[in-house]
Scaffold this motif. Sequence first.
Motif, PDB file in Angstrom:
ATOM      1  N   ARG A   1      -5.776   8.287   2.850  1.00  0.00           N
ATOM      2  CA  ARG A   1      -4.935   7.091   2.794  1.00  0.00           C
ATOM      3  C   ARG A   1      -5.015   6.261   4.071  1.00  0.00           C
ATOM      4  NH1 ARG A   1      -1.229   7.345  -1.533  1.00  0.00           N
ATOM      5  NH2 ARG A   1      -1.394   9.341  -2.618  1.00  0.00           N
TER       6      ARG A   1
ATOM      7  N   TYR B   1      -4.696   2.443  -0.408  1.00  0.00           N
ATOM      8  CA  TYR B   1      -4.165   2.668  -1.744  1.00  0.00           C
ATOM      9  C   TYR B   1      -3.202   1.528  -2.067  1.00  0.00           C
ATOM     10  CZ  TYR B   1      -5.764   7.568  -2.120  1.00  0.00           C
ATOM     11  OH  TYR B   1      -6.523   8.719  -2.207  1.00  0.00           O
TER      12      TYR B   1
ATOM     13  N   CYS C   1      -0.421  -0.624  -4.266  1.00  0.00           N
ATOM     14  CA  CYS C   1       0.685  -0.277  -5.156  1.00  0.00           C
ATOM     15  C   CYS C   1       1.528  -1.512  -5.468  1.00  0.00           C
ATOM     16  CB  CYS C   1       1.559   0.822  -4.564  1.00  0.00           C
ATOM     17  SG  CYS C   1       2.438   0.371  -3.055  1.00  0.00           S
TER      18      CYS C   1
ATOM     19  N   ALA D   1      -0.190   4.806  -7.105  1.00  0.00           N
ATOM     20  CA  ALA D   1      -1.050   3.846  -6.410  1.00  0.00           C
ATOM     21  C   ALA D   1      -2.482   3.967  -6.896  1.00  0.00           C
ATOM     22  CB  ALA D   1      -0.988   4.077  -4.900  1.00  0.00           C
TER      23      ALA D   1
ATOM     24  N   VAL E   1       0.859  -1.190   0.000  1.00  0.00           N
ATOM     25  CA  VAL E   1       0.000   0.000   0.000  1.00  0.00           C
ATOM     26  C   VAL E   1       0.889   1.232   0.000  1.00  0.00           C
ATOM     27  CG1 VAL E   1      -1.852  -1.189   1.254  1.00  0.00           C
ATOM     28  CG2 VAL E   1      -0.212   0.213   2.525  1.00  0.00           C
ATOM     29  N   ARG E   2       0.355   2.295  -0.571  1.00  0.00           N
ATOM     30  CA  ARG E   2       1.011   3.600  -0.518  1.00  0.00           C
ATOM     31  C   ARG E   2       0.352   4.365   0.607  1.00  0.00           C
ATOM     32  NH1 ARG E   2       5.662   5.154  -3.069  1.00  0.00           N
ATOM     33  NH2 ARG E   2       4.921   3.893  -4.807  1.00  0.00           N
TER      34      ARG E   2
END
Length: 301
Positions: free
Chosen positions: A51, A158, A160, A260, A38-39
């Motif tokens: 986020r 998010y 990624c 992302a 995840v970002r």
Amino acid sequence: MVHPSGDQYEISAAGYSAVVTEGGAALRRLTCQGRDLVRGFGEDEMSSGGRGQLLMPWPNRIRDGRYSFEGRDLQLGLTDPGTGNASHGLVRWASWTVEEHTDTSVSLVCRVLAQTGYPWALDLHVLYDLSADGLVVTQTATNLSPDPAPYASGAHPYLCVGDAIEDLELHVPAHHRVQLDERQLPAGVEPVAGPYDFTSPRRIGDTVLDDCWGGLDHEDGRATVTLLDPASGDGVALWVDGHHRWLQLYTAPSDGPRPALAVEPMTAPADAFNSGTDLVTLAPAGTRGDELSVSWGIHAV
């Protein structure tokens, strides 16, 4: 000194590592064998763009912050001034209290007290649990009020793989797309087609997404979104249980960096407090149906 997101709670298991924050009980970091899944955001930063945050007691937006429930007309604060809507619930910036923290899991609680626009009290609970199967997140709400309470939930991770999404293949097992108006509110539903059809894995390219998907295919009780780098074979998957009938997907605009893809599990779509679509009514405290638990998770591919 206090970090912007408060205390940080690290957990790890079987090559996975995660950090959850006091602020919003947010998922700030998730890695597998050192690779970001995840970002998130930095230890000394606020969450941006939602986020990692939890969206309770509603995800997405409520039109004008107004709705009616059980004969009462209610007005929430307009937390999304750009669209004039109430956005993403009441607890994304709240301080959550740790209930239990072990090497592999952390659970946090937050009590929502009755307030303008939401005159019910809820106990909210989240459990982040790591194992060889990845991360499992369980969100629970319990009605503490003597009256029924409207409720839906969501989350805002998010995903990624590497530093850009353009060359990644996306698979979304969804058959309907919610058409949105200029205020990001539902304007209709249509079958997925053209640039919005990811029922078979397809390169993202310059496709711009800020859309809600429904009609999810749940196999063995789960619907799974996958991001895959065909060059390296690395990927990340997010699954949702049967309570989650909707997903919001968001990319940044194509004229800037896009590291992302936000894949947001939702038990109800935008404006569910007005449409009633998949909105849950939590029964009065102490009665059957006063609690709802839902789960979703992320793992490496």
